[in-house]
Design a protein around this motif. Structure first.
Motif, PDB file in Angstrom:
ATOM      1  N   LEU A  52       0.865  -1.390  -0.065  1.00 30.09           N
ATOM      2  CA  LEU A  52       0.068  -0.025   0.185  1.00 30.09           C
ATOM      3  C   LEU A  52       1.006   1.296   0.064  1.00 30.09           C
ATOM      4  N   ALA A  53       2.149   1.248   0.658  1.00 33.41           N
ATOM      5  CA  ALA A  53       2.759   2.413   0.833  1.00 33.41           C
ATOM      6  C   ALA A  53       3.458   2.700  -0.651  1.00 33.41           C
ATOM      7  N   THR A  54       3.754   1.674  -1.152  1.00 34.80           N
ATOM      8  CA  THR A  54       4.227   1.831  -2.455  1.00 34.80           C
ATOM      9  C   THR A  54       3.329   2.317  -3.835  1.00 34.80           C
ATOM     10  N   THR A  55       2.037   1.767  -3.678  1.00 38.34           N
ATOM     11  CA  THR A  55       0.978   2.228  -4.603  1.00 38.34           C
ATOM     12  C   THR A  55       0.624   3.655  -4.310  1.00 38.34           C
ATOM     13  N   GLN A  56       0.596   4.023  -2.990  1.00 41.08           N
ATOM     14  CA  GLN A  56       0.060   5.378  -2.579  1.00 41.08           C
ATOM     15  C   GLN A  56       0.971   6.260  -2.865  1.00 41.08           C
ATOM     16  N   ALA A  57       2.385   5.952  -3.039  1.00 38.07           N
ATOM     17  CA  ALA A  57       3.481   6.990  -3.242  1.00 38.07           C
ATOM     18  C   ALA A  57       3.430   7.237  -4.962  1.00 38.07           C
ATOM     19  N   VAL A  58       3.041   6.207  -5.558  1.00 38.72           N
ATOM     20  CA  VAL A  58       3.004   6.405  -7.025  1.00 38.72           C
ATOM     21  C   VAL A  58       1.834   7.369  -7.557  1.00 38.72           C
ATOM     22  N   ILE A  59       0.496   6.821  -6.923  1.00 38.93           N
ATOM     23  CA  ILE A  59      -0.474   7.909  -7.188  1.00 38.93           C
ATOM     24  C   ILE A  59      -0.433   9.139  -6.504  1.00 38.93           C
ATOM     25  N   ASP A  91       7.647   3.669 -15.203  1.00 38.80           N
ATOM     26  CA  ASP A  91       8.974   4.121 -14.667  1.00 38.80           C
ATOM     27  C   ASP A  91       8.996   4.805 -13.444  1.00 38.80           C
ATOM     28  N   LEU A  92       7.854   5.289 -12.981  1.00 38.15           N
ATOM     29  CA  LEU A  92       7.642   5.732 -11.407  1.00 38.15           C
ATOM     30  C   LEU A  92       7.367   4.600 -10.563  1.00 38.15           C
ATOM     31  N   LEU A  93       6.731   3.795 -10.862  1.00 37.35           N
ATOM     32  CA  LEU A  93       6.473   2.431 -10.277  1.00 37.35           C
ATOM     33  C   LEU A  93       7.709   1.857 -10.128  1.00 37.35           C
ATOM     34  N   GLY A 110      11.822  -7.634   6.538  1.00 34.98           N
ATOM     35  CA  GLY A 110      11.141  -6.253   6.204  1.00 34.98           C
ATOM     36  C   GLY A 110       9.868  -6.791   5.326  1.00 34.98           C
ATOM     37  N   PRO A 111       9.118  -5.691   5.117  1.00 31.42           N
ATOM     38  CA  PRO A 111       8.051  -5.899   4.105  1.00 31.42           C
ATOM     39  C   PRO A 111       8.457  -5.974   2.656  1.00 31.42           C
ATOM     40  N   LYS A 112       7.599  -6.436   1.678  1.00 33.11           N
ATOM     41  CA  LYS A 112       7.963  -6.447   0.417  1.00 33.11           C
ATOM     42  C   LYS A 112       7.220  -5.281  -0.483  1.00 33.11           C
ATOM     43  N   PHE A 113       8.061  -4.471  -1.108  1.00 34.00           N
ATOM     44  CA  PHE A 113       7.765  -3.255  -1.743  1.00 34.00           C
ATOM     45  C   PHE A 113       6.940  -3.393  -3.011  1.00 34.00           C
ATOM     46  N   THR A 114       6.713  -4.480  -3.439  1.00 28.54           N
ATOM     47  CA  THR A 114       6.348  -4.932  -4.831  1.00 28.54           C
ATOM     48  C   THR A 114       4.836  -4.528  -5.162  1.00 28.54           C
ATOM     49  N   ALA A 115       4.636  -3.958  -6.180  1.00 31.67           N
ATOM     50  CA  ALA A 115       3.166  -3.611  -6.634  1.00 31.67           C
ATOM     51  C   ALA A 115       2.922  -3.866  -8.158  1.00 31.67           C
ATOM     52  N   SER A 116       1.630  -3.852  -8.553  1.00 33.30           N
ATOM     53  CA  SER A 116       1.165  -4.005  -9.849  1.00 33.30           C
ATOM     54  C   SER A 116       0.011  -2.841 -10.013  1.00 33.30           C
ATOM     55  N   ILE A 117       0.189  -2.228 -11.279  1.00 31.29           N
ATOM     56  CA  ILE A 117      -0.917  -1.338 -11.587  1.00 31.29           C
ATOM     57  C   ILE A 117      -1.567  -1.703 -12.935  1.00 31.29           C
ATOM     58  N   ILE A 133       1.010  -2.992 -15.637  1.00 36.18           N
ATOM     59  CA  ILE A 133       2.205  -2.489 -15.304  1.00 36.18           C
ATOM     60  C   ILE A 133       2.783  -3.437 -14.122  1.00 36.18           C
ATOM     61  N   TYR A 134       4.041  -4.089 -14.371  1.00 34.50           N
ATOM     62  CA  TYR A 134       4.556  -4.739 -13.296  1.00 34.50           C
ATOM     63  C   TYR A 134       5.389  -3.903 -12.424  1.00 34.50           C
ATOM     64  N   PRO A 135       5.709  -4.755 -11.188  1.00 36.36           N
ATOM     65  CA  PRO A 135       7.036  -3.650 -10.469  1.00 36.36           C
ATOM     66  C   PRO A 135       7.876  -3.274 -11.034  1.00 36.36           C
ATOM     67  N   GLU A 136       8.655  -4.222 -12.087  1.00 36.27           N
ATOM     68  CA  GLU A 136       9.932  -3.752 -12.518  1.00 36.27           C
ATOM     69  C   GLU A 136       9.695  -2.700 -13.636  1.00 36.27           C
ATOM     70  N   GLY A 137       8.426  -2.396 -13.883  1.00 39.63           N
ATOM     71  CA  GLY A 137       8.078  -1.160 -14.643  1.00 39.63           C
ATOM     72  C   GLY A 137       7.841  -1.438 -16.070  1.00 39.63           C
ATOM     73  N   ASN A 138       8.080  -2.732 -16.514  1.00 40.73           N
ATOM     74  CA  ASN A 138       7.600  -3.157 -17.765  1.00 40.73           C
ATOM     75  C   ASN A 138       6.193  -3.399 -17.829  1.00 40.73           C
ATOM     76  N   PHE A 139       5.646  -3.665 -19.047  1.00 36.03           N
ATOM     77  CA  PHE A 139       4.000  -3.577 -19.051  1.00 36.03           C
ATOM     78  C   PHE A 139       3.681  -4.247 -20.377  1.00 36.03           C
ATOM     79  N   ILE A 140       2.485  -4.859 -20.463  1.00 38.62           N
ATOM     80  CA  ILE A 140       1.688  -5.420 -21.598  1.00 38.62           C
ATOM     81  C   ILE A 140       0.427  -4.763 -21.737  1.00 38.62           C
ATOM     82  N   GLU A 141      -0.093  -4.955 -23.036  1.00 37.31           N
ATOM     83  CA  GLU A 141      -1.288  -4.158 -23.442  1.00 37.31           C
ATOM     84  C   GLU A 141      -2.324  -5.284 -23.605  1.00 37.31           C
ATOM     85  N   ALA A 142      -3.690  -4.908 -23.285  1.00 36.43           N
ATOM     86  CA  ALA A 142      -4.596  -5.820 -23.654  1.00 36.43           C
ATOM     87  C   ALA A 142      -5.203  -5.796 -25.095  1.00 36.43           C
TER      88      ALA A 142
END
Length: 251
Positions: A52-59, A91-93, A110-117, A133-142
């Motif tokens: 949640l901390a990771t996704t909240q930081a991105v948004i 890139d931001l994620l 410690g906590p894991k900071f991974t997230a997907s969007i 979008i994956y935690p590494e910043g790469n993504f795929i399209e529908a």
């Protein structure tokens, strides 16, 4: 855990997410995981899953950049295409994930900071587009071959969508299908919970066509839930009976 799903249709995009966040059975709270950004020539909706901390930081960083876009770069309100929006968010994620992992370096357990969007939307003059979008910043399209994306607790709701999806289905049927998918997930996993958020993006309408929060006591959702359960039991009992003494088993 969470469950978010975005579905691409001929008419536009339908998205649904739960709102439960938890760090154990005694620490459960509600947090909105769906955010919509609206400009004169575009509408963009994002759903988040993971730390949640990771996704909240991105948004939060995206929202901060959009307040005065002429002073803060890059902003999704200036991106020329949805592909560039997805690339910007990726890139931001990635940067946020790396920063938090570095700050936690050396701490065991410690906590894991991974997230997907999931990123969905349309820019004027272009097609509606949907990305995961994956935690590494790469993504795929529908696409028409892969028309929906899920993040979080995906396995319980996926078979429902696979069997019920149709490219030309109405928005109303799409929302109903996602409700059934969500209900199946709610019944199977306590880490996914009400209320639910729904957003519908119609092609060439640069504002949400429909937004709604579905509470636990919502009459329509409860009718869908009970009706789906009854339909499954009825379908099960209508199947041919199995017998230990059928002709094929006799020697």
């Amino acid at each position: 855990m969470t469950y978010c799903v975005g579905m691409l249709l001929d008419k536009g995009i339908v998205m649904m997410s739960d709102t439960r966040t938890n760090s154990g059975v005694d620490n459960i709270s509600v947090f909105r995981k769906m955010t919509t950004f609206q400009g004169e020539d575009r509408v963009i909706t994002m759903m988040t899953a993971g730390n949640l901390a990771t996704t909240q930081a991105v948004i939060s960083q995206l929202e901060e950049r959009n307040k005065t876009p002429e002073e803060r770069e890059p902003t999704i309100f200036k991106a020329p295409t949805m592909f560039q929006v997805a690339n910007m968010v990726g890139d931001l994620l990635r940067d946020v994930v790396i920063q938090r992992q570095m700050s936690n370096k050396g701490q065991s357990g410690g906590p894991k900071f991974t997230a997907s969007i999931i990123v969905a939307g349309q820019i004027e003059g272009m097609e509606p587009r949907l990305f995961m979008i994956y935690p590494e910043g790469n993504f795929i399209e529908a696409s028409t071959d892969t028309p929906f994306f899920q993040i979080g607790e995906t396995k319980y709701g996926r078979p429902i969508i696979l069997r019920g999806y149709d490219w030309n289905m109405s928005f109303e049927d799409a929302v109903k299908l996602l409700m059934v998918s969500m209900d199946s997930t709610l019944a199977a996993n306590l880490s996914v919970g009400m209320p639910l958020d729904v957003t519908v993006l119609e092609r060439d309408l640069f504002e949400p066509k429909h937004e709604r929060r579905i509470m636990a006591d919502d009459p329509y959702f409860n009718a869908i839930s009970s009706g789906w359960g009854e339909a499954l039991r009825s379908a099960f009992h209508s199947l041919p009976d199995y017998s230990f003494y059928n002709d094929d088993s006799q020697s």
